[in-house]
Design an enzyme around this catalytic site. Structure first.
Site, PDB file in Angstrom:
ATOM      1  N   LYS A  28       0.836  -1.219   0.000  1.00 43.06           N
ATOM      2  CA  LYS A  28       0.000   0.000   0.000  1.00 43.06           C
ATOM      3  C   LYS A  28       0.862   1.256   0.000  1.00 43.06           C
ATOM      4  CE  LYS A  28      -3.951  -2.070   2.373  1.00 43.06           C
ATOM      5  NZ  LYS A  28      -3.310  -3.263   2.968  1.00 43.06           N
TER       6      LYS A  28
HETATM    7  P1  5BU Z   1      -8.445 -10.781   7.214  1.00 49.00           P
HETATM    8  O1  5BU Z   1      -7.743 -11.540   8.276  1.00 49.00           O
HETATM    9  O2  5BU Z   1      -9.197 -11.702   6.213  1.00 49.00           O
HETATM   10  O3  5BU Z   1      -9.326  -9.700   7.784  1.00 49.00           O
HETATM   11  O4  5BU Z   1      -7.270 -10.079   6.380  1.00 49.00           O
HETATM   12  C1  5BU Z   1      -7.502  -9.204   5.325  1.00 49.00           C
HETATM   13  C2  5BU Z   1      -6.209  -8.760   4.693  1.00 49.00           C
HETATM   14  O5  5BU Z   1      -6.518  -7.870   3.615  1.00 49.00           O
HETATM   15  C3  5BU Z   1      -5.272  -8.016   5.613  1.00 49.00           C
HETATM   16  O6  5BU Z   1      -3.959  -8.345   5.251  1.00 49.00           O
HETATM   17  C4  5BU Z   1      -5.542  -6.541   5.315  1.00 49.00           C
HETATM   18  O7  5BU Z   1      -4.376  -5.768   5.459  1.00 49.00           O
HETATM   19  C5  5BU Z   1      -5.966  -6.586   3.862  1.00 49.00           C
HETATM   20  N1  5BU Z   1      -6.932  -5.527   3.504  1.00 49.00           N
HETATM   21  C6  5BU Z   1      -8.175  -5.460   4.053  1.00 49.00           C
HETATM   22  O8  5BU Z   1      -8.547  -6.282   4.897  1.00 49.00           O
HETATM   23  N2  5BU Z   1      -9.038  -4.469   3.682  1.00 49.00           N
HETATM   24  C7  5BU Z   1      -8.711  -3.531   2.770  1.00 49.00           C
HETATM   25  O9  5BU Z   1      -9.538  -2.684   2.428  1.00 49.00           O
HETATM   26  C8  5BU Z   1      -7.419  -3.617   2.210  1.00 49.00           C
HETATM   27  C9  5BU Z   1      -6.574  -4.611   2.580  1.00 49.00           C
HETATM   28 BR1  5BU Z   1      -6.957  -2.354   0.978  1.00 49.00          BR
END
Ligand code: 5BU
Length: 453
Positions: A297
């Site tokens: 990012k």
């Molecule tokens: P989760 O454990 O499924 O919640 O992880 C989601 C991943 O996607 C995590 O690494 C975040 O940094 C990433 N992410 C997110 O969740 N939402 C966003 O809008 C973005 C990235 Br951009």
């Protein structure tokens, strides 16, 4: 967002309203179909629904309460429990034996009964039900309805002297879904045409398949991820938000067969060492045929991003096939990313994100104007020229208590027409990581297939 709006969105996620072409009982073809029965299977939602319905009336005006069978039975029961209005049960057909009663429960002549209905369409079924209750000496003056389909039923009953209190009507529902990008303009037009008696055009827009997208794109990284998707029958990106090299490599080994890409936050690896971390990871990505997506990012001016991309201990440009970048740095800030597929952050999944529709629109313009951008991360639909990557996907939870907001794979494919789902904790926190990645792979692929029928 007001409470009623967020409540409707919670209900919507249970699949209570569908858009398409449905033949109603009357033989008429409708562009939407409503079924509120799933609400009863979610006790929290049923409780909230009961409160909203009770707010529409003053309980002291009634002696008893009755739901029109079957869909409104649990609703009336919940309202009875909450308001302490005694419940009576109306049978669909009288018993053929014993008491032959149509109304069950304790009531007496002259009592005023609040009638509960799930959906009001033409009003005909209510007009059949009411006399059956009145025949027992019970009076009916008011009806509470969850959804008014706006097909004349409410007006018909009001003409007959009944007060009809509806929680939502279909126009309001469409407005809320539109504000949340959950319904397309074509679907709204179809519904408006249907409600105003105009001819409805049911032709549905077809979404491009991965094969069609592959044919259209010139970007080699977009080609790669689409080819892997087709070959592995997967649209799953596993997010490896783990803290050590060992965990990262173990995770990659386990999920490798099921994913199109492994997403990293490489700066959270506490024992990072280029040779020990990246080289074996790269090897795994070759062996299992998945891409490496560094979720860095970037969010700076072009020159700094260029330095951050190639230097420091992580040397992202040496190994990442895909990188995420904010577009906050404006038009030229993305030019520095060479030999990598850029995924622009257009909208975030976290509660209260500042990526409002204005921001998303401008960010999209920048993304579309850069040939190195293969897609965007968003919680909203984007044009099919870009691939859509959607995080915030989980089969079990709706949030993490830290702002993350989750949807199911089915939901994001159907409503956002996403191309790739990004799943973190749903997989790396699972007891059986291999199985969880397979489950998400299957859920994602089936949802993609359903959306492209
Ligand atoms: P989760 O454990 O499924 O919640 O992880 C989601 C991943 O996607 C995590 O690494 C975040 O940094 C990433 N992410 C997110 O969740 N939402 C966003 O809008 C973005 C990235 Br951009």
């Amino acid at each position: 967002m007001d409470n009623k709006e967020s409540f409707l969105l919670e209900c919507y996620k249970l699949g209570i309203i569908k858009f398409g072409k449905f033949t109603l009982k009357s033989g008429i073809e409708s562009p939407f179909y409503v079924d509120l029965r799933p609400l009863a299977s979610d006790p929290k939602i049923l409780k909230k629904l009961s409160s909203y319905l009770l707010e529409l009336i003053s309980t002291t005006d009634f002696d008893i309460i009755c739901g029109v069978p079957y869909a409104a039975l649990p609703m009336a029961t919940a309202m009875s429990l909450q308001s302490e209005l005694p419940l009576i049960i109306k049978r669909k057909e009288a018993k053929t034996y014993g008491t032959k009663k149509l109304i069950e429960g304790i009531f007496s002549t002259g009592q005023n009964c609040l009638l509960v209905e799930d959906v009001i369409t033409s009003g005909k079924s209510l007009l059949e039900t009411i006399p059956e209750i009145e025949n027992e000496g019970i009076s009916v003056s008011d009806i509470v309805v969850v959804l008014d389909r706006q097909q004349g039923g409410k007006e018909l009953l009001e003409e007959k002297g009944f007060k009809v209190h509806s929680l939502f009507n279909i126009t309001e529902v469409c407005e809320i879904l539109r504000n949340n990008n959950l319904i397309s303009e074509e679907e709204i037009t179809r519904i408006n045409d249907f409600l105003t008696g105009n001819e409805v055009n049911f032709e549905v827009e077809k979404h491009l398949t991965y094969e069609q997208k592959l044919e259209k794109t010139n970007n080699s990284f977009a080609k790669k991820i689409l080819e892997i998707a087709i070959e592995k029958k997967s649209n799953l990106i596993a997010s490896a938000d783990v803290l050590t090299t060992k965990e990262l490599l173990d995770f990659a080994e386990k999920v490798g067969p099921n994913i199109v890409a492994l997403k990293t936050h490489i700066d959270i690896i506490t024992d990072f060492d280029f040779d020990e971390t990246i080289l074996p990871l790269k090897e795994l990505s070759k062996n299992y045929n998945f891409l490496l997506m560094e979720d860095r990012k970037f969010a700076d001016i072009g020159n700094t991003q260029e330095l951050q991309f190639a230097n420091g201990i992580y040397k992202i440009s040496f190994w990442a096939d895909l990188v995420t970048s904010q577009v906050i740095g404006g038009e030229t800030s993305l030019d520095c990313f060479l030999n990598v597929g850029v995924i622009a952050i257009l909208g975030m999944s976290s509660k209260g994100t500042l990526t409002n529709s204005d921001y998303r629109e401008n960010a999209l313009k920048i993304a579309l104007s850069h040939p190195n951008v293969i897609g965007g991360v968003s919680q909203n639909k984007i044009p099919e020229d870009l691939l859509l990557f959607t995080p915030g996907v989980n089969l079990e939870n709706s949030g993490d208590g830290k702002g993350q907001q989750y949807n199911t794979p089915e939901y994001v494919f159907k409503n956002l027409q996403t191309d790739f789902i990004i799943v973190g904790r749903g997989i790396y926190k699972a007891e059986n990581i291999e199985k969880a990645s397979l489950d998400y792979k299957i859920a994602g692929w089936n949802s993609y297939l359903t959306g492209n029928k």
